[in-house]
Design an enzyme around this catalytic site. Structure first.
Site, PDB file in Angstrom:
ATOM      1  N   ARG A   1       0.821  -1.216   0.000  1.00  0.00           N
ATOM      2  CA  ARG A   1       0.000   0.000   0.000  1.00  0.00           C
ATOM      3  C   ARG A   1       0.856   1.268   0.000  1.00  0.00           C
ATOM      4  O   ARG A   1       0.353   2.355  -0.300  1.00  0.00           O
ATOM      5  CB  ARG A   1      -0.896   0.020   1.240  1.00  0.00           C
ATOM      6  CG  ARG A   1      -1.956  -1.060   1.232  1.00  0.00           C
ATOM      7  CD  ARG A   1      -2.557  -1.241   2.604  1.00  0.00           C
ATOM      8  NE  ARG A   1      -3.373  -0.124   3.020  1.00  0.00           N
ATOM      9  CZ  ARG A   1      -4.693  -0.067   2.894  1.00  0.00           C
ATOM     10  NH1 ARG A   1      -5.344  -1.058   2.354  1.00  0.00           N
ATOM     11  NH2 ARG A   1      -5.373   0.977   3.322  1.00  0.00           N
TER      12      ARG A   1
ATOM     13  N   TRP B   1       1.851   6.238   6.320  1.00  0.00           N
ATOM     14  CA  TRP B   1       2.179   7.012   5.120  1.00  0.00           C
ATOM     15  C   TRP B   1       1.916   8.464   5.504  1.00  0.00           C
ATOM     16  O   TRP B   1       0.771   8.856   5.701  1.00  0.00           O
ATOM     17  CB  TRP B   1       1.274   6.556   3.982  1.00  0.00           C
ATOM     18  CG  TRP B   1       1.579   7.134   2.640  1.00  0.00           C
ATOM     19  CD1 TRP B   1       2.587   6.769   1.799  1.00  0.00           C
ATOM     20  CD2 TRP B   1       0.852   8.160   1.952  1.00  0.00           C
ATOM     21  NE1 TRP B   1       2.533   7.508   0.647  1.00  0.00           N
ATOM     22  CE2 TRP B   1       1.488   8.364   0.713  1.00  0.00           C
ATOM     23  CE3 TRP B   1      -0.268   8.933   2.270  1.00  0.00           C
ATOM     24  CZ2 TRP B   1       1.037   9.300  -0.211  1.00  0.00           C
ATOM     25  CZ3 TRP B   1      -0.719   9.869   1.351  1.00  0.00           C
ATOM     26  CH2 TRP B   1      -0.070  10.043   0.123  1.00  0.00           C
TER      27      TRP B   1
ATOM     28  N   ASN C   1      -6.061   5.144  10.407  1.00  0.00           N
ATOM     29  CA  ASN C   1      -5.914   5.427   8.978  1.00  0.00           C
ATOM     30  C   ASN C   1      -6.973   6.466   8.641  1.00  0.00           C
ATOM     31  O   ASN C   1      -8.130   6.313   9.017  1.00  0.00           O
ATOM     32  CB  ASN C   1      -6.138   4.131   8.181  1.00  0.00           C
ATOM     33  CG  ASN C   1      -6.058   4.338   6.682  1.00  0.00           C
ATOM     34  OD1 ASN C   1      -5.650   5.403   6.224  1.00  0.00           O
ATOM     35  ND2 ASN C   1      -6.445   3.329   5.934  1.00  0.00           N
ATOM     36  N   GLY C   2      -6.556   7.538   7.951  1.00  0.00           N
ATOM     37  CA  GLY C   2      -7.518   8.585   7.607  1.00  0.00           C
ATOM     38  C   GLY C   2      -6.949   9.944   7.964  1.00  0.00           C
ATOM     39  O   GLY C   2      -5.759  10.065   8.270  1.00  0.00           O
TER      40      GLY C   2
ATOM     41  N   GLU D   1      -1.517   7.241 -19.958  1.00  0.00           N
ATOM     42  CA  GLU D   1      -1.234   6.143 -19.030  1.00  0.00           C
ATOM     43  C   GLU D   1       0.245   5.747 -19.132  1.00  0.00           C
ATOM     44  O   GLU D   1       0.894   5.462 -18.117  1.00  0.00           O
ATOM     45  CB  GLU D   1      -2.173   4.965 -19.338  1.00  0.00           C
ATOM     46  CG  GLU D   1      -1.953   3.710 -18.524  1.00  0.00           C
ATOM     47  CD  GLU D   1      -2.038   3.886 -17.011  1.00  0.00           C
ATOM     48  OE1 GLU D   1      -2.495   4.932 -16.538  1.00  0.00           O
ATOM     49  OE2 GLU D   1      -1.611   2.966 -16.294  1.00  0.00           O
TER      50      GLU D   1
ATOM     51  N   LYS E   1       2.916   5.872 -16.049  1.00  0.00           N
ATOM     52  CA  LYS E   1       3.731   4.721 -15.615  1.00  0.00           C
ATOM     53  C   LYS E   1       5.190   5.119 -15.493  1.00  0.00           C
ATOM     54  O   LYS E   1       5.857   4.796 -14.518  1.00  0.00           O
ATOM     55  CB  LYS E   1       3.641   3.543 -16.606  1.00  0.00           C
ATOM     56  CG  LYS E   1       2.352   2.752 -16.645  1.00  0.00           C
ATOM     57  CD  LYS E   1       2.062   1.966 -15.412  1.00  0.00           C
ATOM     58  CE  LYS E   1       1.335   2.762 -14.395  1.00  0.00           C
ATOM     59  NZ  LYS E   1      -0.011   2.861 -14.265  1.00  0.00           N
TER      60      LYS E   1
ATOM     61  N   GLU F   1       5.769   7.492 -12.513  1.00  0.00           N
ATOM     62  CA  GLU F   1       5.544   6.832 -11.217  1.00  0.00           C
ATOM     63  C   GLU F   1       6.768   6.034 -10.770  1.00  0.00           C
ATOM     64  O   GLU F   1       7.167   6.105  -9.618  1.00  0.00           O
ATOM     65  CB  GLU F   1       4.369   5.851 -11.317  1.00  0.00           C
ATOM     66  CG  GLU F   1       3.011   6.469 -11.170  1.00  0.00           C
ATOM     67  CD  GLU F   1       1.897   5.435 -11.298  1.00  0.00           C
ATOM     68  OE1 GLU F   1       0.996   5.433 -10.464  1.00  0.00           O
ATOM     69  OE2 GLU F   1       1.930   4.609 -12.242  1.00  0.00           O
TER      70      GLU F   1
ATOM     71  N   LYS G   1      -0.687   2.730  -2.804  1.00  0.00           N
ATOM     72  CA  LYS G   1      -1.517   1.895  -3.674  1.00  0.00           C
ATOM     73  C   LYS G   1      -2.989   2.287  -3.576  1.00  0.00           C
ATOM     74  O   LYS G   1      -3.660   2.468  -4.582  1.00  0.00           O
ATOM     75  CB  LYS G   1      -1.322   0.419  -3.274  1.00  0.00           C
ATOM     76  CG  LYS G   1      -2.067  -0.568  -4.145  1.00  0.00           C
ATOM     77  CD  LYS G   1      -1.460  -0.638  -5.525  1.00  0.00           C
ATOM     78  CE  LYS G   1      -2.272  -1.466  -6.481  1.00  0.00           C
ATOM     79  NZ  LYS G   1      -1.942  -1.124  -7.880  1.00  0.00           N
TER      80      LYS G   1
HETATM   81  C1  G6P Z   1      -3.232   5.538  -6.506  1.00  0.00           C
HETATM   82  C2  G6P Z   1      -2.550   4.351  -7.161  1.00  0.00           C
HETATM   83  C3  G6P Z   1      -2.864   4.337  -8.652  1.00  0.00           C
HETATM   84  C4  G6P Z   1      -4.370   4.316  -8.870  1.00  0.00           C
HETATM   85  C5  G6P Z   1      -5.060   5.472  -8.140  1.00  0.00           C
HETATM   86  C6  G6P Z   1      -6.567   5.276  -8.132  1.00  0.00           C
HETATM   87  O1  G6P Z   1      -2.683   6.725  -6.965  1.00  0.00           O
HETATM   88  O2  G6P Z   1      -1.152   4.431  -6.963  1.00  0.00           O
HETATM   89  O3  G6P Z   1      -2.288   3.192  -9.242  1.00  0.00           O
HETATM   90  O4  G6P Z   1      -4.646   4.408 -10.228  1.00  0.00           O
HETATM   91  O5  G6P Z   1      -4.648   5.519  -6.768  1.00  0.00           O
HETATM   92  O6  G6P Z   1      -6.851   4.135  -7.381  1.00  0.00           O
HETATM   93  P1  G6P Z   1      -8.094   3.204  -7.576  1.00  0.00           P
HETATM   94  O7  G6P Z   1      -7.908   2.104  -6.558  1.00  0.00           O
HETATM   95  O8  G6P Z   1      -9.296   4.050  -7.292  1.00  0.00           O
HETATM   96  O9  G6P Z   1      -8.070   2.693  -8.965  1.00  0.00           O
END
Ligand code: G6P
Length: 611
Positions: A27, A75, A100-101, A484, A488, A491, A606
């Site tokens: 995550r 995080w 978390n939150g 996209e 990638k 990222e 994540k």
């Molecule tokens: C984060 C992840 C991305 C993902 C985005 C939306 O930024 O690192 O890989 O596309 O969230 O997440 P979801 O679970 O809503 O697709």
């Protein structure tokens, strides 16, 4: 994003807690900690900055033993990654909490608590919660009552797990806006942010709902709803395979997940194609009536899922003939949109827990012009699925690499299915639908074929590894695929990458093009092929170094390109899936050369369960 694990069992739970933290690593996090009520009835806490392995080193020096505990990967949102900011947070020596939150009114609460004599030992928003609970404990009958009263003061989002030395048999958990699940074990019960954390312990889970408050004991679980009533929540079972998270013979989850895509294409289509059409029931029992009403589609998502939505708009308008809009959830949720009558909301999310996407759905679904909601999602039982009228599971399996790959291509297929069922009611003829179904049947084999290019794509990665910037170009439905591809690359390799609709090149980005600016262009042979070639002439004239990802029958001699990756000539409807794969592999190999952390890139998470 922060991860929570909790355990109460007949055995020492420390190993369960650490195993859970390791399983939540995907995550994204920057520090970790654990607290147990030890057998001498005292709370012991250990915290460390960095990986869970660092925490484990500390544990090896001073191992706490206990039958109940909570643990956390953090995080950072409020306050630097540092030991003082790590969870669990404590009030006094007996009460520990993981969260978390984000607590939005933490400043005001902190001032109030400081005036009452509480000393804060961290910079986090979380610490106010543990002190609030501590303050009401003396006047509460149980730990649960104290937590219930404390959370009433909170504004924002939270999933929490709380332990107290005087209640050594109970974890109290509460959820509002951030996910939390309970795992049912044979020798105890568990708490976690997602089922992956508990996959080595159990395959039986309860999803807490918004506002739920749970008391978790070794042989008893009691859940109260937001209204204070005892709630019976369903137990969900998952096959162990559905939760398997090993890398197999790959070095990285991302590489494995890229290579799983042929199988994922089969899984997402499994049982969803009739002889010549896509049955409505694929989307749920009430789907037919809802699709009959829809006159307009509003897609809402974040990140990679948003790109899938952008591709879908081309398909839904061109093939299905239904008006469609796509928007980033964090923008949509704070706009006052003019919602067209009979709007079907489609949310797209790998995790089903992205805070902005959920909030946008909640804001919109009661609008009088909305005729219903559909979620396209990879995680069964997630909040998004539970709060939508219809869902289509993408069956990509657990995706551990932070950079989304197989989830994206499975979302594209889900949208292809949606295009068929909606199209049937609008512009798509039965022959066209039949053709589409036949094409989809070919998809797994085509994906498998393209994956064989892995080695060839690796040979092109060196061109990018020493560059600071890259441009990605696409036209039409391949413009979001270029976006996209750029996402990638940035990222996981930290190279600044931007995508442009190639027709926009001359309106600005062409000024950037020279020998130092690699340009990646998607060149399928489709209705925009000649237009794309003209755009590439503009790049060539400025000595831009181009990597063309082109159809095998694309005539490119006049461009004299040095670097071309040829892809099979595929039907236009399948091309976005096929053209995505080389871009994923390219970013993977560039990151390998650069030596970055492929699966857990810096600063990223994540599942983004906070705003
Ligand atoms: C984060 C992840 C991305 C993902 C985005 C939306 O930024 O690192 O890989 O596309 O969230 O997440 P979801 O679970 O809503 O697709």
């Amino acid at each position: 994003m922060c991860g929570i694990v909790g355990a109460v069992a007949r055995h020492d739970v420390l190993d369960n807690l650490i195993d859970g933290l390791n399983r939540l690593e995907y995550r994204g996090y920057d520090s970790a900690g654990v607290a147990l009520v030890c057998d001498d009835k005292r709370v012991q806490r250990l915290r460390a900055v960095g990986k869970v392995a660092v925490l484990e080193e500390e544990i090896s020096v001073k191992r706490p033993v206990g039958h109940i505990g909570v643990a956390h990967t953090r995080w950072a949102t409020h306050g630097q990654p540092s030991v003082r900011n790590c969870h669990p947070h404590m009030s006094g020596t007996d009460l520990a909490l993981v969260h978390n939150g984000i607590i939005e009114n933490h400043t005001e609460l902190r001032t109030e608590l400081e005036a009452d004599g509480y000393e804060f030992t961290s910079d986090t928003d979380t610490e106010v919660i543990v002190h609030l609970i501590h303050r009401v404990l003396p006047d509460s009958n149980t730990l649960r009552d104290a937590v219930a009263s404390a959370v009433e003061r909170l504004e924002g989002a939270y999933a929490i797990g709380v332990i107290h030395a005087s209640s050594p048999d109970t974890i109290v958990a509460a959820r509002h806006g951030s996910p939390l699940i309970i795992g049912l074990g044979d020798d105890g019960n568990y708490l976690a942010s997602d089922q992956m954390a508990l996959s080595s312990i159990t395959d039986r889970f309860i999803y807490l709902e918004e506002g739920d408050l749970a008391e978790i004991q070794v042989d008893r679980i009691l859940i109260h709803s937001r209204q204070g009533e005892v709630a019976n929540r369903q137990v969900h079972r998952f096959s162990p395979g559905a939760l398997s998270i090993d890398k197999g013979h790959y070095n990285h989850f991302m590489h494995k997940e890229i290579h799983e895509q042929a199988r994922v294409m089969t899984d997402v289509l499994e049982g969803r194609l009739a002889e010549a059409h896509v049955p409505d029931a694929v989307f749920g029992v009430d789907a037919a009536a809802l699709f009959d009403r829809a006159q307009h589609i509003q897609i809402i998502a974040c990140g990679t899922s948003y790109h899938a939505g952008m591709v879908a708009r081309y398909w839904l308008e061109e093939h299905a003939g239904i008006p469609c809009q796509v928007e980033i959830a964090s923008e949509y949720r704070y706009r006052t949109p003019a919602v067209l009558p009979h709007t079907l909301i489609v949310t797209v999310s790998q995790s089903g827990e992205t805070a902005d996407t959920l909030a946008a759905l909640r804001n919109l679904k009661d609008h009088p012009n909305c005729c219903g909601s559909l979620s396209i999602c990879n995680v069964a039982g997630s909040s998004l699925i539970r709060e939508s009228d219809l869902c289509l599971l993408t069956h990509a399996g657990p995706e551990i690499g932070v950079a989304s790959t197989k989830a994206f291509t499975s979302q594209l297929v889900a949208f292809q299915l949606l295009t068929a069922v909606v199209g049937r009611r609008h512009a798509m003829t039965p022959q066209a639908e039949r053709g589409l179904v036949l094409q989809l049947r070919e998809l797994p084999a085509l994906v498998q074929h393209v994956l064989l290019l892995d080695e060839r794509i690796r040979n092109h990665a060196g061109t990018f590894a020493d560059k600071n910037h890259t441009l990605f170009l696409g036209r039409g439905v391949h413009y979001p695929i270029a976006m996209e591809g750029a996402l990638k690359l940035k990222e996981i390799s930290y190279i600044h990458a931007e995508a442009y609709a190639a027709g926009e090149l001359k309106h600005g980005p062409l000024a950037l093009v020279d020998e130092e600016m690699p340009v990646v262009a998607l060149v399928p042979v489709d209705g925009l092929f000649d237009k794309m070639k003209s755009n590439l002439q503009e790049v060539q004239a400025r000595k831009g170094s181009m990597l063309l990802i082109a159809s095998e029958n694309a005539c490119l001699e006049d461009l004299k390109p040095k670097s071309v990756i040829r892809l099979p000539d595929v039907p236009e409807f399948l091309a976005p899936v096929i053209y995505t794969i080389p871009l994923q592999l390219l970013s993977y190999h560039v990151a390998l050369i650069k030596g970055t952390n492929v699966d857990q890139p810096r600063n990223l998470a994540k599942a983004v369960t906070v705003e």
